[in-house]
Design a protein around this motif. Structure first.
Motif: not given
Length: 378
Positions: A40-64
């Motif tokens: 999901l985070w490397t391609t941006g496409w998976v079946p169905g609806l997801s909660a997060t994207s690869s941007l949330d990885l960076g956002l979590a690192a920044l917030q922490l």
């Protein structure tokens, strides 16, 4: 409320924002498994609806990092908190309007099934509220530390080294060219009306907390512009702000490069160049800033460090005589290579918490530490 209480409050708020982001990252891992979430985070496409994207990885690192930096009084905490608050607000607002504009007759994400828009959107609303509170506390802390710095006639936060500020500003300027250019090309190809629909994100996303690429480029244009201004003026907040932007951009850039490398995403020269610049350039800027901090450690930095605005040196002329460091008239003092101005002499006579950083990386105290006899003999 004391500055120490404000520091603890902003640290806890930033960690609360991290908790919201980390919860939905873990949700995708649990639901899809680690391989599915990584896809999901490397391609941006998976079946169905997801909660997060690869941007949330960076956002979590920044917030922490922002929360821990404020909690442990790390230099650069002010700039990191500013970036964390601004980026979180900008990248959580879309989920709020997804929630508000969704309806049973016209679902925002169409027929996609998966994560609950109501659940994810509600936490996004909470994150926006926390960002507004965090922003208000940061403004309060700035005001309190400005008053403390002015009353004690100290110079406030340490300004970044010219080389580091220049490198950071150049990186952000080049990235801004990419972001502005890509939106301009998209508008030329599809028209301004379609571009507006793309920015809003109607029917184009597959993750609730994801944002459309045009919206992402608009936000990064504003953030990079602010970082360029801070770097050009060499504000004390500039290093922390640049590190925060780098922490946010590097994880998503890495996942995109991974997708290009394994062939799971179509490769274009523009996309590859942008991702390389975001990852390698950001890593280089972080290395420069960390190196500057290690070479110029201060044992007693301010509570939120670079949140303290620089106070004009001229204000030190009114320092009470009781604050001056006593000297021995009979012992000749070591002389600098250049004569100090009266204002600089007044500053040197005061014990300051955060001394001003010199532009060069040499040992600023070497001249003053030479024996008095050597100086007298010269």
């Amino acid at each position: 409320m004391s500055i120490n209480q404000v520091r603890i409050a902003v640290a806890l708020l930033s960690l609360a924002l991290f908790t919201q982001t980390a919860f939905w990252l873990l949700y995708d891992i649990v639901v899809r498994g680690l391989p599915g979430a990584w896809s999901l985070w490397t391609t941006g496409w998976v079946p169905g609806l997801s909660a997060t994207s690869s941007l949330d990885l960076g956002l979590a690192a920044l917030q922490l990092c922002a929360g821990l930096a404020a909690l442990f009084r790390t230099r650069g905490a002010g700039g990191l908190l500013m970036t964390s608050c601004t980026v979180t607000l900008g990248f959580r607002l879309p989920a709020v309007w997804y929630l508000l504009l969704d309806s049973p007759s016209d679902p925002w994400f169409g027929t996609l099934k998966g994560a609950s828009l109501n659940a994810v959107g509600s936490t996004a609303v909470l994150a926006v509220v926390l960002c507004l509170v965090l922003g208000g506390l940061l403004l309060l802390a700035r005001h309190m530390e400005y008053e403390a710095a002015a009353s004690n006639a100290v110079t406030g936060g340490v300004r970044p080294v010219k080389v580091t500020a220049t490198a950071s500003g150049l990186l952000l300027a080049v990235l801004n060219v990419f972001y502005i250019g890509r939106n301009a090309v998209t508008a030329f190809q599809v028209g301004p009306g379609v571009l507006t629909d793309l920015i809003v994100g109607k029917g184009s996303g597959r993750a609730i907390l994801a944002v459309p690429s045009p919206y992402q480029w608009v936000c990064l244009t504003v953030l990079c512009g602010a970082g360029m201004l801070l770097a050009a003026r060499r504000r004390p907040t500039a290093p922390g702000f640049s590190v925060g932007l780098s922490l946010f951009m590097m994880p998503s850039a890495f996942t995109e490069l991974w997708g290009y490398a394994v062939g799971s995403m179509p490769v274009t020269a523009v996309d590859t160049s942008q991702s390389l610049l975001e990852f390698v350039g950001s890593a280089a800027v972080v290395a420069l800033i960390v190196g500057d901090v290690r070479r110029d450690r201060r044992p007693d930095d301010a509570d939120l460090d670079v949140m303290t605005p620089a106070v004009p040196i001229g204000t030190a002329a009114a320092v009470p005589a009781t604050l001056a460091v006593p000297t021995t008239p009979a012992t000749p003092a070591a002389q600098d290579d250049e004569d100090d101005a009266p204002e600089e002499a007044a500053v040197e006579a005061v014990e300051v918490t955060v001394p001003a950083q010199r532009d060069n990386d040499g040992d600023a105290t070497a001249e003053a530490e030479r024996p008095a006899t050597e100086a007298a003999g010269a």
